[in-house]
Design a protein around this motif. Structure first.
Motif, PDB file in Angstrom:
ATOM      1  N   MET B 349       0.893  -1.219   0.125  1.00  0.00           N
ATOM      2  CA  MET B 349      -0.037   0.161   0.050  1.00  0.00           C
ATOM      3  C   MET B 349       0.803   1.347  -0.060  1.00  0.00           C
ATOM      4  N   GLY B 352       1.969   2.000  -3.318  1.00  0.00           N
ATOM      5  CA  GLY B 352       1.221   2.360  -4.065  1.00  0.00           C
ATOM      6  C   GLY B 352       0.757   3.868  -3.824  1.00  0.00           C
ATOM      7  N   LEU B 353       0.954   4.260  -2.465  1.00  0.00           N
ATOM      8  CA  LEU B 353       0.567   5.563  -2.222  1.00  0.00           C
ATOM      9  C   LEU B 353       1.750   6.484  -2.786  1.00  0.00           C
ATOM     10  N   ASN B 356       1.480   6.921  -6.662  1.00  0.00           N
ATOM     11  CA  ASN B 356       0.132   7.582  -7.114  1.00  0.00           C
ATOM     12  C   ASN B 356      -0.567   6.455  -7.711  1.00  0.00           C
ATOM     13  N   PHE B 357      -0.473   5.065  -7.351  1.00  0.00           N
ATOM     14  CA  PHE B 357      -1.088   4.021  -8.097  1.00  0.00           C
ATOM     15  C   PHE B 357      -2.678   4.068  -7.616  1.00  0.00           C
ATOM     16  N   ARG B 358      -3.591   4.198  -8.327  1.00  0.00           N
ATOM     17  CA  ARG B 358      -5.034   4.380  -8.198  1.00  0.00           C
ATOM     18  C   ARG B 358      -5.874   3.192  -8.680  1.00  0.00           C
ATOM     19  N   ARG B 359      -5.410   3.123  -9.806  1.00  0.00           N
ATOM     20  CA  ARG B 359      -6.063   2.145 -10.657  1.00  0.00           C
ATOM     21  C   ARG B 359      -5.725   0.573 -10.258  1.00  0.00           C
ATOM     22  N   ASP B 360      -6.833  -0.362 -10.307  1.00  0.00           N
ATOM     23  CA  ASP B 360      -6.424  -1.646  -9.816  1.00  0.00           C
ATOM     24  C   ASP B 360      -5.263  -2.413 -10.660  1.00  0.00           C
ATOM     25  N   LEU B 363      -2.165  -1.133  -8.782  1.00  0.00           N
ATOM     26  CA  LEU B 363      -2.057  -1.885  -7.647  1.00  0.00           C
ATOM     27  C   LEU B 363      -1.638  -3.365  -7.657  1.00  0.00           C
ATOM     28  N   ALA B 402      -6.636  -5.475  -5.277  1.00  0.00           N
ATOM     29  CA  ALA B 402      -6.503  -4.076  -4.488  1.00  0.00           C
ATOM     30  C   ALA B 402      -7.118  -3.959  -3.354  1.00  0.00           C
TER      31      ALA B 402
END
Lengths: 432, 432
Positions: B349, B352-353, B356-360, B363, B402
């Motif tokens: 996580m 990812g943060l 700037n990973f937001r899309r499935d 992730l 995700a």
């Protein structure tokens, strides 16, 4: 007048073991010995343990308290827990969370406008109900020890005032458990969507407490027009302002300086917050220094989530300069992204990680932002753990404030205005 | 030969519901119907439910499996849980965590050398026992679903080989629950502390699997000498290299390029990892591009924790270029800072943060880094959820990959080499 409750064996803000006496929704006194309480009115509960205190002299060590203050008091054994003031989420989006809905497969594009357009479409397609969803996030927030929320709530020409109405309905339902403040928020733009200004005006008339704004240059493409409009609404309704300022670098600095100038010209000192303010994380430290002086002079507050992927305001240096900083969880589990929990201790940790806070005093500063800083921005009266304050607090098992932040333990007990509202991580109210 | 276990109602990597047959520590097959199993050898357990399957044809749908493969098999109902391959922590510091010790009040200074000097002193003062502390972190890691750890272990002229011995003792104790690999790590410098090189040599002779290094320029002030020394040790012992490279910007780029050149000159392709590599987050994208091409050519791997407060390698673009990325939790709850849990889903996580990973799909890429990426760097054979792989896996209640990352649910079941090692967030072994 309600019976008093004495919370024994608690450590306010991580200090020495003491007791905290609560009555009529307020903290009445600290340091009262349990043996000083003449009687117990309620039956013992399992968790946290309520015990029959021995008889004794109620006034001992606290001569100002009359015996009648303690008559029929309960004793709740805190078991050595840390007592923190009620956590505050000063930047939420209650109306848009998808918690409790099927998993949303996120395929959104990279630009801000992609996310805004995607959200407006998905709200309709998926039926993201503002009342139901805000109620769900509110209940999760209560369980995590949040006593106050400032929520930005979308106002646009598609949804009209439905989100404002939905969040107001949820707020009313949980009014005994949590305080919620609404920001009328033009998420899809103000001037570029004719009709939005009138809806904002109506939302404020209906009772939204704060005038929202969004990227005066980047979104509305008319910084002067945007600021004129929202400062005009603020003046008309006598309400404060909270602007989402995502604009980075020199563009954000330009919008920030325009805002500062308006605040000074209109005498709005202490009434304006700039959320995100990524421009304060730009490399030009001299420009940041000049902005900081302007923020201080204009009493403009800064909200940061400690975003890991964007430049961010430097919490320690802004605080050292005297700027008031607040923080919040921002959107969570929504069409913008899947991250986030309503836990303000987790947010405090993320702010700490982003600011490279490692020392205990630095983590204490981060929690001060998430509690007293947020309270200052929201102008909450009688906030804190001192006698006379509202009895809004949280008990957690942790040795220190820093441990509470990095471990994020289950909230053992959450008290709002003197009443238990959550226990062992579960709210005593239910979500729809 | 052990009895087989059929895990029914599981969703490997978030896919369709299926079953996974395990025997002799390996995944034997997928998609076997439970009714195909002739008998159950073990009594049912509460959680997850073990049920008596109905009689039927064992070979149905899987003609290659003989009835004898399934004889006496257990059936474990996964309850629809997501099945992930065993999580891997490819960058740990098992010997220095303070989990389980009294809270450490951190007052350390801001520089890297402040933290290094402070730690060496505090280790003695507080008695941070490498065996006990690594055992504690290992047990927490097992509970969180970690199947493999690469741990850097301090080697210096104060502690000598005591940390190596302590971690080796803990590794031996938990060898049936988790695999631990040791990096001999010159935390206090290599050339600036005469005697360290000989201790490193001895650590590698004792069985440390990887040669560690640290900031060739910034720490040892002799990049050529530092790299000569550790590449020499790697050559002598036939072992791979993992260097902590905190050096940022152009200085880090210089050390990275020197490393790449050596790898190419010595034919060490695929055997060198550069941990942190903050220089890859520098603003000069052309320089980063040139380094990326060098990393690719030399098969040099990059480890990132997704640090929120430092410039970091861009996971998506490095992966797109073909560079192998791995990740790990790094130090946790130690004299360097209070953050961190052994949970590799939380680390995923944070990566990812930071990115700037937001899309499935983004992730899923982050989790691929924390599983298959880590396995590639550690050269783990037969890793994954395919038939033939070692049966190292985790069951969690989540709808999608995700969701597992952002919610970080309690690990329902952790299996290592076919055996249950943790259940409902608790390891079945205990820590000292």
């Amino acid at each position: 007048m309600e019976n008093a409750t004495l919370y024994t064996n608690v450590r306010p803000a991580g200090g020495e073991l003491t007791s905290v006496l609560v009555r009529d929704g307020r903290i009445l006194a600290r340091g009262i010995p349990a043996r000083g309480i003449p009687a117990v009115g309620n039956p013992a509960r399992d968790n946290p343990a309520m015990v029959n205190p021995a008889q004794g002299n109620p006034a001992q060590g606290n001569p100002a308290l009359s015996a009648s203050s303690l008559e029929g008091a309960l004793v709740v054994d805190g078991g050595g827990a840390l007592m923190l003031p009620g956590l505050i989420d000063a930047h939420a989006h209650l109306d848009k969370t998808m918690y409790g809905m099927p998993w949303y497969r996120n395929e959104v594009g990279p630009r801000l406008i992609d996310k805004i357009d995607n959200e407006r479409a998905e709200k309709k397609r998926l039926g993201i109900d503002p009342y139901r969803q805000s109620a769900r996030q509110i209940v999760m927030s209560i369980a995590d020890g949040t006593s106050h929320i400032r929520s930005h709530v979308d106002v646009d020409t598609d949804i009209g005032l439905a989100a404002i109405e939905g969040v107001m309905r949820a707020r009313e339902q949980y009014r005994d458990q949590i305080d919620v403040e609404l920001v009328a928020f033009p998420q899809s733009g103000l001037l570029i969507r004719p009709g939005t200004l009138e809806l904002m005006d109506e939302a404020l008339r209906m009772g939204a407490e704060v005038v929202g704004g969004l990227d005066p240059a980047g979104m509305d493409r008319d910084p002067k027009g945007h600021l004129d409009a929202i400062f005009g609404l603020a003046d008309k309704h006598g309400k404060p302002i909270d602007i989402h300022l995502h604009e980075a670098g020199e563009l954000g600095a330009f919008s920030m300086q325009m805002t500062i100038d308006r605040v000074l010209a209109l005498g709005m000192q202490g009434k304006v917050t700039l959320s995100h303010s990524f421009c304060l994380g730009m490399p030009d430290t001299q420009a940041v220094q000049a902005l900081t002086e302007g923020l201080l002079k204009a009493g403009v507050h800064i909200m940061t989530t400690g975003s890991a992927s964007r430049p961010v305001p430097h919490v320690a240096s802004l605080r050292a300069a005297g700027v008031t900083i607040c923080t919040g969880n921002d959107g969570m589990r929504d069409t913008w992204g899947p991250y986030g929990k309503p836990d303000m201790l987790e947010r405090t940790m993320l702010v700490g990680l982003r600011n490279n806070f490692r020392r205990d005093d630095e983590l204490a500063l981060a929690l001060d932002v998430a509690t007293y800083g947020n309270a200052r921005v929201m102008k909450l009266a009688d906030y804190g753990l001192a006698p006379g304050c509202h009895a809004d607090f949280v008990l957690v098992q942790a040795e220190t404030v820093a441990e509470a932040i990095v471990s994020r333990p289950v909230r053992k007990l959450v008290v709002k205005r003197g009443r238990v509202v959550a226990r062992d991580g579960r709210a005593l109210v239910e979500a729809p």
